[in-house]
Each structure stands twice: as structure tokens, then as C-alpha cells.
Design a protein around this motif. Structure first.
Motif, mmCIF file in Angstrom:
data_model
loop_
_atom_site.group_PDB
_atom_site.id
_atom_site.type_symbol
_atom_site.label_atom_id
_atom_site.label_comp_id
_atom_site.label_asym_id
_atom_site.label_seq_id
_atom_site.Cartn_x
_atom_site.Cartn_y
_atom_site.Cartn_z
ATOM 1 N N UNK A 39 0.822 -1.215 0.000
ATOM 2 C CA UNK A 39 0.000 0.000 0.000
ATOM 3 C C UNK A 39 0.851 1.258 0.000
ATOM 4 N N UNK A 40 2.146 1.119 0.277
ATOM 5 C CA UNK A 40 3.080 2.254 0.233
ATOM 6 C C UNK A 40 3.853 2.295 -1.081
ATOM 7 N N UNK A 41 3.311 1.636 -2.103
ATOM 8 C CA UNK A 41 3.839 1.733 -3.474
ATOM 9 C C UNK A 41 5.233 1.121 -3.635
ATOM 10 N N UNK A 42 5.536 0.080 -2.838
ATOM 11 C CA UNK A 42 6.861 -0.521 -2.913
ATOM 12 C C UNK A 42 6.950 -1.668 -3.909
ATOM 13 N N UNK A 43 5.802 -2.153 -4.397
ATOM 14 C CA UNK A 43 5.798 -3.383 -5.177
ATOM 15 C C UNK A 43 5.036 -3.187 -6.476
ATOM 16 N N UNK A 92 -6.347 1.333 11.980
ATOM 17 C CA UNK A 92 -5.869 1.058 10.630
ATOM 18 C C UNK A 92 -5.450 2.360 9.975
ATOM 19 N N UNK A 93 -4.279 2.420 9.340
ATOM 20 C CA UNK A 93 -3.861 3.646 8.650
ATOM 21 C C UNK A 93 -4.882 4.057 7.581
ATOM 22 N N UNK A 94 -5.154 5.350 7.512
ATOM 23 C CA UNK A 94 -6.148 5.835 6.541
ATOM 24 C C UNK A 94 -5.748 5.507 5.103
ATOM 25 N N UNK A 95 -4.449 5.452 4.844
ATOM 26 C CA UNK A 95 -3.976 5.207 3.490
ATOM 27 C C UNK A 95 -4.064 3.731 3.076
ATOM 28 N N UNK A 96 -4.442 2.860 3.997
ATOM 29 C CA UNK A 96 -4.538 1.433 3.663
ATOM 30 C C UNK A 96 -5.898 0.873 4.074
ATOM 31 N N UNK A 97 -6.948 1.561 3.675
ATOM 32 C CA UNK A 97 -8.298 1.098 4.014
ATOM 33 C C UNK A 97 -8.552 -0.304 3.486
ATOM 34 N N UNK A 98 -7.927 -0.633 2.339
ATOM 35 C CA UNK A 98 -8.130 -1.959 1.754
ATOM 36 C C UNK A 98 -7.493 -3.046 2.599
ATOM 37 N N UNK A 99 -6.530 -2.644 3.437
ATOM 38 C CA UNK A 99 -5.853 -3.629 4.276
ATOM 39 C C UNK A 99 -6.318 -3.581 5.713
#
Length: 300
Positions: A200-204, A291-298
Motif C-alpha cells: 500500500x506504500x507503493x513498494x511493489x 488502521x492507517x487511513x492510506x490502507x483502508x483496503x488492508x
């Protein structure tokens, strides 16, 4: 100081390694987790170097500058990254260089920091600045900017009205957002990228070809094998040491990672969070997770 402080800090825990030569992009493309072909002088990326088993070894930003790809691994572990890159060099037309003595890694953060640097809020945007480059953090624009500057480059930050801060001020922001920082939060050769929300942090890149650890990373995603995740937690009590065991009643449910003041990151078992019968504690300290707001899907 509050997590919404504005300014800049020298990130001495990160150094700079350069990969130059005509094969630099192709060489790294077969090793790191993100798509190096998308990195240009105006576009940066965040990437991982993994073990063949898909476990965390190094994380860094990737920036194209002056005919080289710049990486910013952890300062104390950059020699390990250089050693591993040299192992795979073979006949590739590349040159590896440690630039930790010539370039400083700087973070600029808080309200107005990106605008002061002339950067958009688009994650990964790059522009020249202060004799080096400035990058909107490709993980999350809310983290602000990362800069790679020569020794005299800090004057340019003062000139645009940014005030020098302590690294702790940046860490308060990072922890409040729930973003891990290298080996402080991810144990090398043990941590799993998806447990630490690095997807979710655009690493992959899920569409590029093979890279080190790609098969097991993809299997973890598509077979939904994740049983733990990293969460930002608020502490009511003393700050626990990294590695301290999180309990729910008499059951162990996770571990503390890095922390500061009343904030920390914790790797927690998802099944226990879904059926929380008691508060989470570390000794006398009670934890509240989110849950971090930037990873709602997770979300848990």
C-alpha cells in the motif's frame, strides 16, 4: 513537538548509493521489487531488496539524477546493500559508488513544505533543488519530501522559509501515519513486506517481471496468507521497548516496533483483533490500535 510540525531535518540514518552505467536500470530491474523502468528524472519510486524467500533486506527510494540511479538505504547497512549488489553485477555495465560523504539525505515535512519546495502533492514527483533533487515521498505524500543535497544545500531550505527541526519531529509524523522505517520496524531476513503494508506504500509492482523474492511475494498476496499486520498504536502508559510483547489478557498477540512519546508501531495478529475480548497491553501500558487511513483496503 506535535506531529504536525513544519520544517526540515537531516536524516542521518540514511545514506546514498549510486548505480551508474548504461545497464543501471536493467540491472536493478531484475533485483528490486518496483518497476525501475518507470523511474525518470521527474519520477521517483520506492522499492525493496528482498531475500530469495521474499523477506525484507533493504528499502530505499530510487531517483534518476545526473546519469545515475540514487538509492538511500539505511546508513549503517549500506555496505551490506553494496556487497549484495556487487554479487549480482557479473558482466553488467554498471558502476557502484557510495556517496554518503557527498550527499545528505534530508526530509521536509508539515503544512506548506511541499509548496515551499515547488513540489506537487503527487507521490514520486521530482524537481531539482539546492544543487541536488527534491522528491515528493513516493510512499505517501503526507510524509512530505525527501531531498538529496550537497553539503551546502541546506541554505536553500532556509532560503524558502523552512525551519530546521529535529529528526524526532519527523518521526512523530511518520508514527502517527503508521509508516515503517527500515530495520527499526522490519527485522531483516524475517519481515514480510505485506505484513508491513509495503504494498500500500507503493513498494511493489505486480505487473513487472521477475525480481528477487517475487514468487513468494506474489503467492503471499494472491493466496491471502497474511496473518499479521503493522498498526499505528496510541499508548496510555510508558513507552515499551522495541520487541516488547503485546498481550490480550494472557495471550501474546504481537510485538512493539519503533515508538516515540505516546505513539508506536506494533505488528499484531489479525485474528485476535477481530475478536478482541480484552484490551491490548504491554506491561502497564494500554494500546489503542487503528488502521492507517492510506490502507483502508488492508483493514483488520
Amino acid at each position: 513537538m506535535a506531529a504536525n510540525a513544519t520544517g526540515y531535518a537531516v536524516l542521518e540514518r540514511r545514506g546514498v548509493v549510486a548505480v551508474a552505467g548504461e545497464d543501471r536500470a536493467a540491472f536493478l530491474q531484475g533485483l528490486v521489487s518496483n518497476d525501475v523502468t518507470q523511474v525518470r528524472e521527474d519520477r521517483a519510486a520506492y522499492a525493496l531488496f528482498l531475500t530469495p524467500q521474499g523477506k525484507f533486506l533493504h528499502d530505499f527510494l530510487l531517483i534518476e539524477s545526473g546519469g545515475a540511479l540514487l538509492l538511500d538505504p539505511e546508513m549503517e547497512r549500506r555496505a551490506d546493500l553494496l556487497r549484495r549488489l556487487k554479487m549480482y553485477k557479473l558482466r553488467s555495465k554498471i558502476a557502484l559508488e557510495d556517496r554518503a560523504d557527498s550527499l545528505r539525505v534530508v526530509v521536509a515535512f508539515g503544512a506548506g513544505a511541499l509548496a515551499a519546495l515547488g513540489l506537487p502533492e503527487e507521490a514520486g514527483a521530482v524537481r531539482p533543488f539546492g544543487g541536488g533533487v527534491a522528491v515528493t515521498d513516493p510512499r505517501l505524500s503526507a510524509l512530505g519530501a525527501r531531498l538529496y543535497l550537497p553539503a551546502d544545500g541546506l541554505a536553500a531550505l532556509d532560503a524558502v522559509g523552512l525551519e530546521r527541526r529535529e529528526v524526532a519531529d519527523y518521526d512523530r509524523l511518520r508514527l502517527s501515519l503508521g509508516v515503517p522505517d527500515g530495520g527499526a520496524d522490519m527485522v531483516p531476513e524475517k519481515a514480510i513486506p505485506l505484513e508491513n503494508r509495503l504494498d500500500a506504500l507503493n513498494a511493489i509492482s505486480w505487473s513487472k517481471g521477475c525480481y528477487m523474492g517475487q514468487e513468494l511475494t506474489a503467492r503471499t498476496k494472491y493466496r491471502a496468507l497474511i496473518k499479521k499486520k503493522l498498526f499505528p498504536v496510541t499508548l496510555d502508559g510508558p513507552l515499551p521497548a522495541p520487541g516488547a510483547v503485546v498481550t490480550m489478557g494472557d495471550k501474546e498477540v504481537g510485538e512493539i516496533r519503533s515508538g516515540l512519546d505516546n505513539q508506536a508501531l506494533a505488528l499484531l495478529r489479525l485474528a485476535d483483533l477481530e475478536d478482541a475480548a480484552a484490551p491490548l497491553t504491554v506491561g502497564e501500558t494500554r494500546l489503542t490500535w487503528q488502521t492507517p487511513e492510506w490502507d483502508a483496503a488492508g483493514a483488520a
